[in-house]
Design a protein around this motif. Structure first.
Motif, short mmCIF file in Angstrom:
data_model
loop_
_atom_site.label_atom_id
_atom_site.label_comp_id
_atom_site.label_asym_id
_atom_site.label_seq_id
_atom_site.Cartn_x
_atom_site.Cartn_y
_atom_site.Cartn_z
N LEU A 40 0.86 -1.07 -0.24
CA LEU A 40 0.02 -0.25 0.06
C LEU A 40 0.91 1.21 0.16
N GLN A 59 -2.30 5.46 2.43
CA GLN A 59 -3.13 4.41 2.41
C GLN A 59 -2.94 3.54 3.71
N ARG A 108 -9.20 7.13 0.80
CA ARG A 108 -7.78 6.49 1.01
C ARG A 108 -8.23 5.00 1.72
N ARG A 138 -9.75 2.83 -0.97
CA ARG A 138 -8.47 2.32 -1.87
C ARG A 138 -7.80 1.26 -1.09
N ALA A 139 -7.53 1.75 0.19
CA ALA A 139 -6.41 0.54 0.87
C ALA A 139 -7.26 -0.65 1.28
#
Length: 169
Positions: free
Chosen positions: A110, A114, A145, A148-149
């Motif tokens: 990552l 993130q 974030r 997405r992480a």
């Protein structure tokens, strides 16, 4: 709980977060110590601190960023393979060890932004607004974030091949 009691109760969480940032136990302990020293210095000046835990994480984050900038200016490299240095307090079974290895490898893939948000929200249990305050970003950025992480970590663990994004001009 007293202010000093809240600070003391936050030390394990600070150590986890410091390790996730630095991936080295000794450096993480140094960062926690510097954070606590700075916090104790400020407590003497302003004993009426409302939210102790987010305040401590903010101090730690700012110290980390300052050190990162200093390190970057000096061109000193930080250890990259911290997965091999991870300390596990209980001897896991083989499946657990593989899952843990995959999780740490996924966390390592990552982006730093993130990883910070994911760990502060999921591991430390901080609210989005507290994480936004700690990192100095809007709450919406924290949510994107984090999303997405989670997606990237899930894709890594499940073995999905994610298409690389292309830059279109």
């Amino acid at each position: 709980m007293t202010l000093m009691g809240e600070i003391e109760a936050s030390i394990p969480a600070l150590r986890r977060y410091a390790w996730s940032l630095l991936r080295d136990t000794d450096d993480a302990d140094d960062l926690v110590q510097d954070c606590l020293v700075r916090a104790l210095d400020r407590v003497a000046a302003d004993p009426a601190i409302a939210a102790v835990r987010p305040w401590l994480f903010t101090i730690m984050h700012n110290l980390f960023v300052s050190r990162w900038r200093t390190t970057r200016r000096r061109r000193v490299t930080m250890p990259g393979d911290a997965v091999g240095n991870a300390e596990v307090p209980v001897a896991p079974e083989q499946d657990d060890a593989l899952a843990r290895r995959d999780l740490l490898a996924g966390l390592g893939r990552l982006t730093e932004d993130q990883r910070q948000v994911l760990l502060l929200v999921t591991v430390e249990g901080l609210e989005y607004r507290d994480v936004a305050s700690i990192l100095g970003i809007p709450v919406g950025t924290v949510m994107s974030r984090l999303s997405r992480a989670r997606d990237n970590l899930h894709a890594h663990i499940s073995g999905e091949k994610r298409p690389l994004l292309r830059r279109v001009k």
